[in-house]
Design an enzyme around this catalytic site. Structure first.
Site, PDB file in Angstrom:
ATOM      1  N   LYS A 193       0.496  -0.959  -0.339  1.00 29.19           N
ATOM      2  CA  LYS A 193      -0.178  -0.165   0.029  1.00 29.19           C
ATOM      3  C   LYS A 193       0.647   1.128   0.083  1.00 29.19           C
ATOM      4  O   LYS A 193       0.678   1.824  -0.867  1.00 29.19           O
ATOM      5  CB  LYS A 193      -1.634  -0.647   1.227  1.00 29.19           C
ATOM      6  CG  LYS A 193      -2.151  -1.149   0.800  1.00 29.19           C
ATOM      7  CD  LYS A 193      -2.837  -0.992   2.054  1.00 29.19           C
ATOM      8  CE  LYS A 193      -2.393  -1.492   3.919  1.00 29.19           C
ATOM      9  NZ  LYS A 193      -1.732  -2.497   3.703  1.00 29.19           N
ATOM     10  N   THR A 194       2.222   0.967   0.697  1.00 32.41           N
ATOM     11  CA  THR A 194       2.752   2.507   1.250  1.00 32.41           C
ATOM     12  C   THR A 194       3.461   2.471  -0.518  1.00 32.41           C
ATOM     13  O   THR A 194       3.592   4.002  -1.341  1.00 32.41           O
ATOM     14  CB  THR A 194       3.886   2.449   1.443  1.00 32.41           C
ATOM     15  OG1 THR A 194       3.035   2.097   3.185  1.00 32.41           O
ATOM     16  CG2 THR A 194       4.619   3.554   1.948  1.00 32.41           C
ATOM     17  N   ASP A 248      -1.616   6.696   6.261  1.00 32.58           N
ATOM     18  CA  ASP A 248      -1.689   5.269   6.079  1.00 32.58           C
ATOM     19  C   ASP A 248      -2.661   4.791   7.467  1.00 32.58           C
ATOM     20  O   ASP A 248      -3.010   5.796   8.900  1.00 32.58           O
ATOM     21  CB  ASP A 248      -0.281   5.066   6.619  1.00 32.58           C
ATOM     22  CG  ASP A 248       0.243   3.706   6.568  1.00 32.58           C
ATOM     23  OD1 ASP A 248      -1.034   2.778   6.232  1.00 32.58           O
ATOM     24  OD2 ASP A 248       1.916   2.882   7.278  1.00 32.58           O
ATOM     25  N   THR A 270      -5.365  -1.375   6.835  1.00 34.30           N
ATOM     26  CA  THR A 270      -5.848  -2.530   6.802  1.00 34.30           C
ATOM     27  C   THR A 270      -7.277  -2.969   7.241  1.00 34.30           C
ATOM     28  O   THR A 270      -7.467  -4.539   7.669  1.00 34.30           O
ATOM     29  CB  THR A 270      -4.901  -3.144   8.657  1.00 34.30           C
ATOM     30  OG1 THR A 270      -4.863  -2.743   9.443  1.00 34.30           O
ATOM     31  CG2 THR A 270      -3.198  -3.023   7.198  1.00 34.30           C
ATOM     32  N   ARG A 318       6.356  -7.831   1.686  1.00 31.17           N
ATOM     33  CA  ARG A 318       7.670  -7.402   2.619  1.00 31.17           C
ATOM     34  C   ARG A 318       8.428  -8.182   3.669  1.00 31.17           C
ATOM     35  O   ARG A 318       9.738  -8.089   3.833  1.00 31.17           O
ATOM     36  CB  ARG A 318       6.583  -6.692   3.731  1.00 31.17           C
ATOM     37  CG  ARG A 318       7.783  -6.197   4.917  1.00 31.17           C
ATOM     38  CD  ARG A 318       6.365  -4.833   5.916  1.00 31.17           C
ATOM     39  NE  ARG A 318       6.058  -4.044   5.800  1.00 31.17           N
ATOM     40  CZ  ARG A 318       5.001  -3.675   5.873  1.00 31.17           C
ATOM     41  NH1 ARG A 318       4.192  -3.940   7.482  1.00 31.17           N
ATOM     42  NH2 ARG A 318       4.360  -2.434   5.217  1.00 31.17           N
TER      43      ARG A 318
END
Length: 360
Positions: A71-72, A116, A165, A224
Site C-alpha cells: 500500500k505504501t 497510513d 488494514t 514485505r
C-alpha cells in the site's frame, strides 16, 4: 568463509546506511515494475492516465488489505506517476482537527497526501476531512462558545491516498468520498518468486530457481516478509561463504531464524503447540491461550491467528479456539479420536452460529 572486512561491514555505520539505501531501492518506482495485484494495477493505471490526459489531479484513492502487500509503495508510485510531491502521515498522528488543518493548509497544488492507517484518525479530524476531500476547503474555528467563528480556508487541489488494514472500520461517508478503492490480496508463490528475483538482482545475489521457490514458500504470501527473509538468507550465505544460494542453503538459513517450511514462526508454533499439548486441541478461550504462550491477547489475535486460520491450522468457534487435523499433522503429533470428535462437533456448531464467544 567471509573475510574480516565482510564481517566488519555487517556492523559498521556505513553498512547500516547501505542497508537502508538497499531497502529503499527494493521498492518499485512505477506500476510496470510493481509485481502482482494485476487487477488493482490495471484499474489504478487507468485512473492516473485519465487524470494526466485531463491535466487534473487524480481522484482520491483508498487502498485496503493486510500489512506488507504494497500500500505504501503504491502511494509512492502514484506520486511518481503523477510527477507530484508526496506528503506522508498516519491516522494515529492526527488526533485533533488542528493537526489535520496544519497539514492540509501547507499542501501545494497537485500534491499527494498519504495517510497510513486512516481508520485510526480521530473523529473531529475525520469530519474535517470530508469537506477537504469534496470541496477542497476547511473551516477553521476561532474562539470558543457563543463567540466562536468559522473562517473558511480554501485548499489547492490535492490527491488523498488512504491506506487501511481494516476497511470495515472506515465510516461510510469517508469511504464514499474516495474516487477509487483498491483491495490488495495475498500473493501467490509464483508472484513472490518474481518479487524475489527483482530484489535479488538489486542486491546482486546469485540464487537459483529452487532457492527462490524455497524462500517464497515460507513468505506467507507477503512481499514485505519475502524481502526480509531474502536479506536474512543473504546474511547467512555471506557468513558461511556461500556464493550461489540454492534450496538447501535457503532452508538452512530460514530454519536458523525459526521460519519453517510452511512459513510459521516461533509464535505461530507456540500457539499451536500450547493449544494441542496443554488443552488437547481445544476449545480454549483466547485470553487463556495467550497466557499459555506468554504473549498479550492482542498479539496472539492480530499477529498469529490470521495466518493460522488462513492456512487451516486453527479454527475460531463459539466455544473457543480449536486446532484442526492439519495442525496436529504439522507438529507431527497423532490426533486422538476424542479430539477428532470434539473438532467436528465444534465446526458443526460454528456453521450454525458464527457468533464468537471465544474471549469468555
Amino acid at each position: 568463509m567471509a573475510s574480516d572486512a565482510d564481517r566488519e561491514s555487517l556492523v559498521s555505520a556505513a553498512g547500516e546506511a547501505e542497508e537502508r539505501a538497499i531497502e529503499s531501492a527494493l521498492r518499485p518506482k512505477n506500476l510496470s515494475d510493481f509485481v502482482g495485484q494485476a487487477r488493482v494495477r490495471q484499474q489504478l493505471s487507468l485512473v492516473l492516465e485519465a487524470s494526466r490526459i485531463r491535466e487534473r489531479t487524480a481522484d482520491h484513492v483508498l487502498l485496503s488489505g493486510p500489512p506488507g502487500l504494497g500500500k505504501t509503495t503504491l502511494a509512492m508510485i502514484i506520486a511518481a506517476e503523477m510527477n507530484a510531491p508526496l506528503r506522508i502521515s498516519s491516522g494515529p498522528a492526527i488526533q485533533h482537527a488542528g493537526d489535520l488543518a496544519a497539514i492540509l493548509s501547507s499542501l501545494t497544488e497537485g500534491e499527494i497526501l498519504f495517510l497510513d492507517e486512516i481508520h485510526r484518525m480521530s473523529r473531529p479530524a475525520e469530519e474535517m476531512l470530508y469537506m477537504a476531500m469534496e470541496d477542497f476547503r476547511v473551516d477553521i474555528i476561532v474562539g470558543k462558545g457563543a463567540g466562536a467563528t468559522a473562517i473558511p480556508l480554501d485548499l489547492p487541489p490535492f490527491t488523498l491516498v488512504g491506506a487501511t488494514t481494516r476497511a470495515g472500520l472506515l465510516p461510510g461517508p469517508l469511504r464514499d468520498r474516495f474516487g477509487f478503492t483498491g483491495h490488495l490480496e495475498f500473493y501467490s508463490t509464483q508472484e513472490l518468486e518474481l518479487v524475489l528475483r527483482r530484489s535479488a538482482m538489486l542486491l546482486d545475489l546469485k540464487i537459483n530457481s529452487a532457492g527462490f521457490a524455497e524462500i517464497a514458500g515460507r513468505s506467507r504470501g507477503t512481499p514485505r516478509i519475502a524481502n526480509r527473509l531474502l536479506r536474512r538468507v543473504r546474511d547467512w550465505a555471506l557468513v558461511h561463504g556461500v556464493e550461489e544460494i540454492d534450496a538447501r542453503t535457503a532452508a538452512a538459513a530460514l530454519d536458523m531464524y525459526e521460519v519453517d517450511a510452511r512459513g510459521l514462526d516461533r509464535l505461530d508454533r507456540s500457539v499451536l503447540s500450547a493449544l494441542i499439548t496443554k488443552f488437547g486441541g481445544g476449545p480454549v478461550g483466547l485470553s487463556t491461550l495467550a497466557i499459555a504462550v506468554g504473549e498479550e491477547t492482542e498479539t496472539v489475535e492480530t499477529v498469529a491467528e490470521p495466518y493460522l486460520v488462513r492456512e487451516g491450522l486453527l479454527g475460531r468457534t463459539p466455544r473457543g479456539r480449536v486446532a484442526t487435523a492439519a495442525a496436529w499433522a504439522h507438529l507431527g503429533i497423532e490426533m486422538p479420536e476424542s479430539a477428532v470428535r470434539t473438532g467436528a462437533d465444534l465446526f458443526t456448531v460454528l456453521a450454525e452460529d458464527e457468533t464468537d464467544f471465544s474471549d469468555n
